[in-house]
Scaffold this motif. Structure first.
Motif, PDB file in Angstrom:
ATOM      1  N   ARG A   1       0.828  -1.208   0.000  1.00  0.00           N
ATOM      2  CA  ARG A   1       0.000   0.000   0.000  1.00  0.00           C
ATOM      3  C   ARG A   1       0.864   1.261   0.000  1.00  0.00           C
ATOM      4  O   ARG A   1       0.486   2.274  -0.600  1.00  0.00           O
ATOM      5  N   VAL A   2       2.007   1.225   0.676  1.00  0.00           N
ATOM      6  CA  VAL A   2       2.870   2.403   0.767  1.00  0.00           C
ATOM      7  C   VAL A   2       4.260   2.042   0.267  1.00  0.00           C
ATOM      8  O   VAL A   2       4.852   1.049   0.688  1.00  0.00           O
ATOM      9  N   LYS A   3       4.771   2.865  -0.646  1.00  0.00           N
ATOM     10  CA  LYS A   3       6.164   2.820  -1.065  1.00  0.00           C
ATOM     11  C   LYS A   3       6.718   4.234  -0.968  1.00  0.00           C
ATOM     12  O   LYS A   3       6.062   5.188  -1.393  1.00  0.00           O
ATOM     13  N   SER A   4       7.910   4.354  -0.399  1.00  0.00           N
ATOM     14  CA  SER A   4       8.459   5.683  -0.179  1.00  0.00           C
ATOM     15  C   SER A   4       9.973   5.671  -0.329  1.00  0.00           C
ATOM     16  O   SER A   4      10.638   4.747   0.158  1.00  0.00           O
ATOM     17  N   ASN A   5      10.501   6.664  -1.035  1.00  0.00           N
ATOM     18  CA  ASN A   5      11.937   6.895  -1.145  1.00  0.00           C
ATOM     19  C   ASN A   5      12.267   8.215  -0.452  1.00  0.00           C
ATOM     20  O   ASN A   5      11.684   9.260  -0.783  1.00  0.00           O
ATOM     21  N   VAL A   6      13.201   8.171   0.494  1.00  0.00           N
ATOM     22  CA  VAL A   6      13.653   9.383   1.183  1.00  0.00           C
ATOM     23  C   VAL A   6      15.152   9.515   0.948  1.00  0.00           C
ATOM     24  O   VAL A   6      15.914   8.581   1.229  1.00  0.00           O
ATOM     25  N   SER A   7      15.582  10.670   0.408  1.00  0.00           N
ATOM     26  CA  SER A   7      16.989  10.867   0.042  1.00  0.00           C
ATOM     27  C   SER A   7      17.559  12.088   0.745  1.00  0.00           C
ATOM     28  O   SER A   7      16.898  13.129   0.866  1.00  0.00           O
ATOM     29  N   LEU A   8      18.797  11.954   1.173  1.00  0.00           N
ATOM     30  CA  LEU A   8      19.574  13.072   1.708  1.00  0.00           C
ATOM     31  C   LEU A   8      20.712  13.341   0.732  1.00  0.00           C
ATOM     32  O   LEU A   8      21.543  12.458   0.471  1.00  0.00           O
ATOM     33  N   ASP A   9      20.728  14.540   0.154  1.00  0.00           N
ATOM     34  CA  ASP A   9      21.751  14.934  -0.822  1.00  0.00           C
ATOM     35  C   ASP A   9      22.749  15.897  -0.187  1.00  0.00           C
ATOM     36  O   ASP A   9      22.390  16.724   0.662  1.00  0.00           O
ATOM     37  N   TRP A  10      23.989  15.806  -0.644  1.00  0.00           N
ATOM     38  CA  TRP A  10      25.034  16.728  -0.192  1.00  0.00           C
ATOM     39  C   TRP A  10      25.941  17.048  -1.369  1.00  0.00           C
ATOM     40  O   TRP A  10      26.240  16.173  -2.197  1.00  0.00           O
ATOM     41  N   SER A  11      26.346  18.304  -1.480  1.00  0.00           N
ATOM     42  CA  SER A  11      27.296  18.704  -2.522  1.00  0.00           C
ATOM     43  C   SER A  11      28.215  19.783  -1.971  1.00  0.00           C
ATOM     44  O   SER A  11      27.801  20.640  -1.181  1.00  0.00           O
ATOM     45  N   MET A  12      29.488  19.731  -2.396  1.00  0.00           N
ATOM     46  CA  MET A  12      30.466  20.729  -1.990  1.00  0.00           C
ATOM     47  C   MET A  12      31.584  20.714  -3.021  1.00  0.00           C
ATOM     48  O   MET A  12      32.307  19.714  -3.174  1.00  0.00           O
ATOM     49  N   GLY A  13      31.673  21.816  -3.772  1.00  0.00           N
ATOM     50  CA  GLY A  13      32.664  21.866  -4.836  1.00  0.00           C
ATOM     51  C   GLY A  13      32.377  20.804  -5.878  1.00  0.00           C
ATOM     52  O   GLY A  13      31.257  20.693  -6.387  1.00  0.00           O
ATOM     53  N   ASN A  14      33.398  20.009  -6.214  1.00  0.00           N
ATOM     54  CA  ASN A  14      33.221  18.942  -7.199  1.00  0.00           C
ATOM     55  C   ASN A  14      32.647  17.663  -6.605  1.00  0.00           C
ATOM     56  O   ASN A  14      32.358  16.721  -7.333  1.00  0.00           O
ATOM     57  N   TRP A  15      32.510  17.607  -5.304  1.00  0.00           N
ATOM     58  CA  TRP A  15      32.043  16.402  -4.643  1.00  0.00           C
ATOM     59  C   TRP A  15      30.525  16.418  -4.456  1.00  0.00           C
ATOM     60  O   TRP A  15      29.919  17.469  -4.289  1.00  0.00           O
ATOM     61  N   SER A  16      29.929  15.228  -4.470  1.00  0.00           N
ATOM     62  CA  SER A  16      28.502  15.088  -4.182  1.00  0.00           C
ATOM     63  C   SER A  16      28.257  13.694  -3.605  1.00  0.00           C
ATOM     64  O   SER A  16      29.043  12.770  -3.833  1.00  0.00           O
ATOM     65  N   ALA A  17      27.184  13.556  -2.849  1.00  0.00           N
ATOM     66  CA  ALA A  17      26.841  12.268  -2.260  1.00  0.00           C
ATOM     67  C   ALA A  17      25.339  12.215  -2.016  1.00  0.00           C
ATOM     68  O   ALA A  17      24.691  13.243  -1.801  1.00  0.00           O
ATOM     69  N   THR A  18      24.794  11.001  -2.052  1.00  0.00           N
ATOM     70  CA  THR A  18      23.365  10.793  -1.803  1.00  0.00           C
ATOM     71  C   THR A  18      23.183   9.527  -0.980  1.00  0.00           C
ATOM     72  O   THR A  18      23.798   8.489  -1.270  1.00  0.00           O
ATOM     73  N   TRP A  19      22.329   9.618   0.025  1.00  0.00           N
ATOM     74  CA  TRP A  19      21.900   8.444   0.787  1.00  0.00           C
ATOM     75  C   TRP A  19      20.389   8.327   0.614  1.00  0.00           C
ATOM     76  O   TRP A  19      19.654   9.264   0.887  1.00  0.00           O
ATOM     77  N   THR A  20      19.913   7.155   0.180  1.00  0.00           N
ATOM     78  CA  THR A  20      18.491   6.946  -0.071  1.00  0.00           C
ATOM     79  C   THR A  20      17.994   5.747   0.717  1.00  0.00           C
ATOM     80  O   THR A  20      18.621   4.679   0.708  1.00  0.00           O
ATOM     81  N   ALA A  21      16.880   5.926   1.389  1.00  0.00           N
ATOM     82  CA  ALA A  21      16.194   4.829   2.075  1.00  0.00           C
ATOM     83  C   ALA A  21      14.910   4.529   1.309  1.00  0.00           C
ATOM     84  O   ALA A  21      14.099   5.424   1.067  1.00  0.00           O
ATOM     85  N   ARG A  22      14.740   3.249   0.920  1.00  0.00           N
ATOM     86  CA  ARG A  22      13.550   2.816   0.188  1.00  0.00           C
ATOM     87  C   ARG A  22      12.675   1.984   1.120  1.00  0.00           C
ATOM     88  O   ARG A  22      13.094   0.942   1.618  1.00  0.00           O
TER      89      ARG A  22
END
Length: 474
Positions: free
Chosen positions: A348-369
């Protein structure tokens, strides 16, 4: 020993002509137009080798599929800006579109769409859509040669366990069709089948094409809003309701369904697909394929949240969330609707929650499904004294008794670095904690019987997946 042989291929020839432009101007802008013509020819074939078609190989015998169809289409679309920068109408626009299709194998169809966008104030956007759609039968649907199959089913004419044992009309239809008055269905070992049915001792034919198929048709309705509050830059909220209904659904029919429609409901067209032994009454051949059967409908809500935080000395952070709640996912063939929402794979419920980070040329993402819990068939293994049935008396789509499978959350992580020459290197891992999927018992009998089939949710990962990716822009 034999080397398997098969040839297959498909060809699409098309010719198109399109025109786009502006028709005239309104106070809010120009009315845009697009129109076009298209002619397509679709051909396809799949021809197993002669040995494979014979049925003497270790595989089930398969017949050749060969077919073609042509389609002529015309479409037109209008984009109409009605109001702009006015009280209670920062924006009001409509989109209208229609497509006419003429198929050589089933006839013609017209499908249209209407949508709107309205911003009563700058912070709020309202939107909605009504659209018609269709899915034409494929070459395989219409011209498929079919293949052998050993099916599990319960013969409605079984005078002990079948519908004929309790329904005088079914019993009369069976006897009129040449079935003995004391008929019992047997399985591959020659034993009488139980109330759960059994596997046929002779192969049936499945997947045969149906030249009488017509398109699936659909109606889609959506309405929703987007909120971007001016007092909190970076926040975005979207909420949409959707309802999708499919009629004339193209779906494969089971052996049990064919037998039921013939003897229980007296639909003689299905009886033509059944061949019985004139002495024993056993079904020795049955042909089943695709048919236009009933309806499917789904309804629910999509919620999208996003917030981009102000940039800091430690980089810029952002949070995104996409959630779908399904209230209804139901089907019916000829009788009552059956709602599968919350059962099997239909969370009944599907959810993606993401935390994004960027600084200069660097970037990162953490996602919980996240996947909410579901109700699955009960299962037991008497020999191992193992049972899974949390609610044995509860009612569900398949009858009584279900086992509650809990919710699951999977975590994905990725880190990227932008290179000076417009390239980007990314390293990541999906399901980083290597969480195992749930086993879903989808063809078992009710509590107390043995499972005859199990599977995992196809949306869920089966193990950890680590990757390295490089993208180059030009």
């Amino acid at each position: 020993m034999s080397t398997g042989q098969a040839t297959y291929g498909s060809t699409v020839n098309s010719a198109t002509a399109d025109i786009t432009g502006e028709l005239f101007s309104l106070p809010a802008g120009a009315v845009g137009m697009a129109a076009g013509l298209e002619h397509r020819e679709v051909r396809g074939y799949d021809r197993p080798g002669q040995f494979e078609q014979s049925g003497y190989s270790t595989d089930l015998a398969g017949n050749a599929t060969t077919g073609r169809y042509t389609v002529k289409e015309f479409y037109a679309e209008l984009q109409i800006p009605v109001l702009k920068s006015m009280p209670f109408a920062e924006l009001l626009s409509f989109n209208l579109a229609s497509r006419y299709s003429d198929y050589s194998n089933f006839g013609n169809t017209t499908n249209s769409k209407a949508s709107f966008m309205w911003k009563p104030i700058k912070d709020v956007l309202l939107r909605g859509t009504y659209a018609e759609g269709f899915r034409a039968p494929t070459v395989g649907d219409t011209f498929g040669g079919g293949s052998q199959s050993y099916d599990n089913y319960l013969d409605a004419c079984d005078m002990v366990n079948g519908d004929a044992s309790i329904n005088p009309t079914t019993r009369a239809n069976c006897i009129a069709g040449g079935v003995p008055a004391n008929f019992r269905q047997v399985n591959q070992t020659g034993a009488f089948v139980s109330s759960g049915g059994g596997q046929t001792p002779t192969p049936f034919n499945t997947g045969a094409g149906n030249a009488n198929l017509t398109p699936e048709t659909a109606k889609t309705r959506t309405i929703g809003l987007v909120y971007n509050p001016s007092f909190l830059p970076g926040l975005n909220v979207g909420l949409d309701w959707f309802n999708i209904k499919i009629d004339n659904r193209i779906t494969g029919v089971s052996a049990g369904y064919v037998v039921e429609r013939c003897y229980v409901y007296g639909e003689t067209g299905f009886c033509d697909a059944i061949k019985r032994d004139p002495v024993t009454g056993q079904i020795v051949n049955l042909s089943r394929g695709n048919a236009n059967l009933g309806q499917m409908e789904t309804e629910g809500i999509d919620l999208n949240l996003g917030y981009r935080l102000p940039r800091t000395a430690y980089g810029q952070f952002g949070v995104r969330s996409d959630t779908t709640y399904v209230d209804t996912f139901r089907t019916r063939s000829a009788e009552e609707w059956t709602n599968y929402a919350g059962e099997y794979y239909y969370n009944r419920v599907k959810s993606n929650v993401s935390l994004d980070w960027s600084m200069g040329n660097w970037s990162a993402t953490w996602t919980a499904r996240y996947y909410s819990g579901t109700k699955t068939r009960c299962w037991s293994n008497t020999a191992a004294l193992v049972a899974e049935c949390s609610n044995p008396q509860a009612s569900v789509s398949w009858g009584t008794g279900y086992n509650k499978a809990g919710s699951l959350t999977y975590n994905d992580v990725s880190v990227g670095y932008a290179l000076p020459w417009k390239g980007k290197l990314m390293i990541g891992a999906n399901n980083i904690f290597d969480k195992k999927p749930q086993i879903i018992y989808n063809t078992a009998s009710n509590f107390g019987g043995n499972s005859s089939g199990s599977a995992v949710n196809p949306d869920m990962p089966v193990d950890r997946f680590i990757y390295v990716r490089y993208n180059q822009a030009f």
